[in-house]
Design a protein around this motif. Structure first.
Motif, short mmCIF file in Angstrom:
data_model
loop_
_atom_site.label_atom_id
_atom_site.label_comp_id
_atom_site.label_asym_id
_atom_site.label_seq_id
_atom_site.Cartn_x
_atom_site.Cartn_y
_atom_site.Cartn_z
N CYS A 78 0.83 -1.21 0.00
CA CYS A 78 0.00 0.00 0.00
C CYS A 78 0.87 1.26 0.00
O CYS A 78 0.56 2.23 -0.70
N GLY A 82 0.81 4.02 -2.88
CA GLY A 82 0.49 5.38 -2.47
C GLY A 82 1.58 6.38 -2.78
O GLY A 82 1.32 7.47 -3.30
N TYR A 86 1.39 9.38 -5.37
CA TYR A 86 1.55 10.71 -4.79
C TYR A 86 2.65 11.49 -5.50
O TYR A 86 2.46 12.65 -5.88
N THR A 104 -5.94 13.41 2.94
CA THR A 104 -7.22 12.85 3.34
C THR A 104 -7.05 11.42 3.84
O THR A 104 -7.92 10.88 4.51
N PHE A 105 -5.88 10.81 3.56
CA PHE A 105 -5.61 9.49 4.12
C PHE A 105 -5.71 9.53 5.64
O PHE A 105 -6.07 8.52 6.27
N SER A 109 -7.74 6.81 7.50
CA SER A 109 -7.04 6.00 8.49
C SER A 109 -7.73 6.08 9.85
O SER A 109 -7.85 5.09 10.56
#
Length: 142
Positions: A78, A82, A86, A104-105, A109
């Motif tokens: 992940c 990510g 990004y 916004t993760f 989370s």
């Protein structure tokens, strides 16, 4: 003071510089491709992590077959997806829009921590999650 707060603040300070540095490195004249930048920056991460492991006398090999290793491997996958996405987004778009969307993760989370890990949901947390989501929306769409 909670033992995790200094590390949280250090992480905040260091991570706040990642997006501007990556944006500068991956765009404009002499731009480094985002995937190459990801490989280089993560080699630094691996070297630093191995240095800390060695300096603290921790062993890696006993944990390679532990019952929680699949979770670490999934987290690594992940993280790879990510970070690659990004860095590519930073190469293509403004830091002031890409970073809040990426951030916004934190909201997701938190929600996963509450829903899947049994962490408490208080009114204060719910309002914070709502405001964080609203803040990202306002920054990313202006």
């Amino acid at each position: 003071m909670q033992s995790y707060l200094p590390y949280s603040l250090l992480a905040l300070g260091a991570y706040a510089l990642v997006a501007p540095l990556m944006r500068f490195a991956t765009s404009g004249q002499n731009a480094i491709p985002s995937n190459v930048a990801a490989a280089i920056s993560n080699l630094v991460l691996v070297a630093a992590a191995l240095g800390v492991v060695a300096a603290t006398g921790q062993q890696v090999t006993p944990h390679l077959s532990g019952p929680k290793t699949p979770y670490v491997l999934a987290a690594g996958l992940c993280l790879a997806v990510g970070i690659l996405a990004y860095y590519r987004a930073l190469a293509l778009g403004p830091v002031s829009v890409v970073t809040p969307i990426f951030a916004t993760f934190l909201v997701f989370s938190s929600v996963i921590g509450i829903a899947a890990l049994g962490e408490s949901l208080t009114a204060k947390k719910a309002v914070g999650i709502l405001f964080a989501t609203l803040g990202v929306y306002l920054v990313a769409t202006s």
